[in-house]
Design a protein around this motif. Structure first.
Motif, PDB file in Angstrom:
ATOM      1  N   UNK A 261      41.634  34.192  41.720  1.00  0.00           N
ATOM      2  CA  UNK A 261      40.313  33.884  41.155  1.00  0.00           C
ATOM      3  C   UNK A 261      40.299  34.423  39.734  1.00  0.00           C
ATOM      4  N   UNK A 262      40.172  33.529  38.775  1.00  0.00           N
ATOM      5  CA  UNK A 262      40.189  33.931  37.366  1.00  0.00           C
ATOM      6  C   UNK A 262      38.827  34.476  36.961  1.00  0.00           C
ATOM      7  N   UNK A 263      38.839  35.610  36.290  1.00  0.00           N
ATOM      8  CA  UNK A 263      37.603  36.202  35.789  1.00  0.00           C
ATOM      9  C   UNK A 263      37.298  35.739  34.360  1.00  0.00           C
ATOM     10  N   UNK A 289      43.695  36.969  48.431  1.00  0.00           N
ATOM     11  CA  UNK A 289      43.299  36.627  47.067  1.00  0.00           C
ATOM     12  C   UNK A 289      43.490  37.809  46.133  1.00  0.00           C
ATOM     13  N   UNK A 290      43.449  37.514  44.857  1.00  0.00           N
ATOM     14  CA  UNK A 290      43.501  38.525  43.803  1.00  0.00           C
ATOM     15  C   UNK A 290      42.762  37.975  42.585  1.00  0.00           C
ATOM     16  N   UNK A 291      42.418  38.885  41.673  1.00  0.00           N
ATOM     17  CA  UNK A 291      41.738  38.482  40.442  1.00  0.00           C
ATOM     18  C   UNK A 291      42.725  38.531  39.276  1.00  0.00           C
ATOM     19  N   UNK A 292      42.413  37.766  38.224  1.00  0.00           N
ATOM     20  CA  UNK A 292      43.245  37.814  37.028  1.00  0.00           C
ATOM     21  C   UNK A 292      42.431  37.399  35.815  1.00  0.00           C
ATOM     22  N   UNK A 293      42.936  37.767  34.649  1.00  0.00           N
ATOM     23  CA  UNK A 293      42.390  37.355  33.355  1.00  0.00           C
ATOM     24  C   UNK A 293      43.530  36.721  32.568  1.00  0.00           C
TER      25      UNK A 293
END
Length: 379
Positions: A261-263, A289-293
Motif C-alpha cells: 500500500x503506497x503512502x 501487506x506492507x507500506x511504502x513511499x
C-alpha cells in the motif's frame, strides 16, 4: 463480507494472454479490443473514450458516491527516430526506460505496410570486431540500433521495405510462468495489474456479491507517458484506487509477496482516509501487506488529479523486481491484491459526505491529532 475466492488459473491465464499482445503507448488498439471482448464474456457493460480508454461498470445499490479502480494497458516500447545509411534503424524510447534493458531485445516493428521482426543491438556488438570496446561503450539510446530481419544494407533498402520515421517498436515480453509461483517477463507493469482487476471482477460476478455503490473499472492507454486517467472518469467519482507495481529495490519497503500500500509517490501523499481504509481491510481479512513511499514513481492517480478531478486517490501494488526492465513478480502477490480489490469493491464508502462535490462542512472527516488517540509507549 467474506474473503473472496480468486480463480488463480483465470488470473494467470489472462495475464499470459495480455502479455502476448503488443501494446506500447500509442499502439494499443489490439489490446483494447481484447479487453472489451473479456468484459463482454464476463457480462460487464463498458464504454470507450475516443482514443480507447475503457470504463466498465459494476452496478451497486446506490449511484453515488461511486468509486473507480484503474490499471493501464500500455507498456514501454520505442519508435523509429531515423533510417540509417547502414540499413538499420535509430530508436527513441516510448516511456522512461534504460537503454541497458533494450540491448539484445527481440522486437516487432509495425510499418504502414505490415510488421517485421528485429533485434536491438549496441553499435559495437561484436567482440570479434571491437574487442573490449563492447564493455566500455556508454549506455544510451543513441548508442543503439535496430537490426531488421530483412535484406537491408542501406537506407534505400529500408525505404523500399516500407520503413518510416515514427514506426512503433514493441519489445518481446519473453514470459516465463514457473511452477513455484514466480513470473518473469517484460511488461508485467501493468498487465499484471489488469489481470488482477479482471480476476477481482470475476470473483464479484461469480459470488453474486452486492456492491454498496457503483464501481467503475478503468483501463487507461497512456500511463507510461504521464496522461493515463486524465480523461476517462465520471465527474461524480468520489474515490479511485490505482492498481500498479511496487518496486522491491534497495531502499524500498515493497516485497514480492503480499500487497504494498503506497503512502506517497513523486506527486505527493495519497488520500489519508482511503489509504487507511485499504490498510484496515488488509488487517481485518488477514491479507499480508506492507507500506511504502516511492520517490521516482508516478501513476494514474496523479494524472486524474492534475486533470482537475476532485477525488480521493490511493495506490495498491503487487511487488515487482527490476521494474521497467526484465521484471519478476510472484503469483501469491497477485492473489493477495485481487482479494483486497474485491473486498474494496464490497466495502462501504470511505466518506459519506463525498456524495456532495461542494457543500457545507457537514460530516467532513478528521485525521487523528490528539496524543491520547495513540497507543501507549510499550517501553
Amino acid at each position: 463480507m467474506e474473503r473472496p475466492v480468486i480463480d488463480m488459473d483465470y488470473l494467470t491465464g489472462i495475464l499470459g494472454r495480455l502479455l502476448e499482445i503488443p501494446s506500447p503507448t500509442g499502439y494499443t488498439d489490439q489490446i483494447v479490443h481484447f479487453c472489451g471482448d473479456e468484459f463482454r464474456r464476463l457480462g460487464i457493460p463498458f464504454e470507450l473514450t475516443r482514443r480507447g480508454a475503457i470504463r466498465a461498470d459494476l452496478v451497486g445499490r446506490l449511484k453515488s458516491p461511486d468509486r473507480a479502480l484503474v490499471a493501464h494497458l500500455d507498456t514501454l516500447g520505442a519508435q523509429v527516430k531515423m533510417l540509417k545509411p547502414n540499413g538499420r534503424l535509430e530508436l527513441v524510447p516510448v516511456g522512461t526506460w534504460s537503454a541497458r534493458f533494450a540491448e539484445g531485445a527481440r522486437c516487432t516493428i509495425f510499418t504502414d505496410r505490415g510488421s517485421y521482426r528485429g533485434t536491438i543491438l549496441p553499435l559495437k556488438a561484436s567482440g570479434h570486431t571491437f574487442n573490449t570496446e563492447i564493455d566500455t561503450q556508454p549506455v544510451a539510446w543513441t548508442n543503439l540500433e535496430l537490426r531488421v530481419d530483412a535484406r537491408s544494407e542501406a537506407l534505400d533498402d529500408l525505404v523500399a521495405l516500407g520503413f518510416n520515421i515514427g514506426d512503433f517498436v514493441a519489445i518481446d515480453p519473453q514470459p516465463e510462468f514457473n511452477p513455484n509461483g514466480f513470473i518473469n517477463s517484460r511488461h508485467l507493469d501493468d498487465k499484471a495489474g489488469v489481470a488482477v482487476m479482471f480476476a477481482a471482477a470475476k470473483a464479484i460476478r461469480d459470488s453474486k456479491a452486492s456492491l454498496p455503490v457503483d464501481c467503475h473499472l478503468l483501463l487507461t492507454i497512456s500511463e507510461e507517458v504521464g496522461s493515463g486517467a486524465s480523461s476517462v472518469l465520471h465527474r461524480d467519482v468520489a474515490e479511485m484506487v490505482t492498481i500498479d507495481n511496487g518496486t522491491t529495490a534497495a531502499g524500498q519497503n515493497s516485497r514480492e509477496y503480499g500487497v504494498t500500500v503506497a503512502m506517497a509517490d513523486s506527486s505527493g501523499p495519497f488520500d489519508y482516509h482511503l489509504t487507511h481504509k485499504l490498510l484496515r481491510l488488509c488487517s481485518d481479512y488477514g491479507i499480508e501487506h506492507q507500506r511504502d513511499v516511492f520517490r521516482y514513481y508516478r501513476c494514474d492517480s496523479a494524472a486524474a488529479i492534475e486533470a482537475g478531478n476532485d477525488i480521493r486517490t490511493a495506490l495498491v501494488c503487487f511487488g515487482i523486481d527490476s521494474s521497467h526492465g526484465y521484471e519478476r513478480i510472484h503469483a501469491s502477490s497477485l492473489c493477495s491484491l485481487a482479494e483486497l480489490v474485491a473486498l474494496y469493491m464490497q466495502s462501504d464508502v470511505t466518506v459519506e459526505r463525498d456524495r456532495v462535490r461542494m457543500g457545507p462542512m457537514g460530516e467532513f472527516p478528521w485525521q487523528p491529532t490528539d496524543p491520547a488517540e495513540c497507543p501507549e509507549d510499550p517501553a
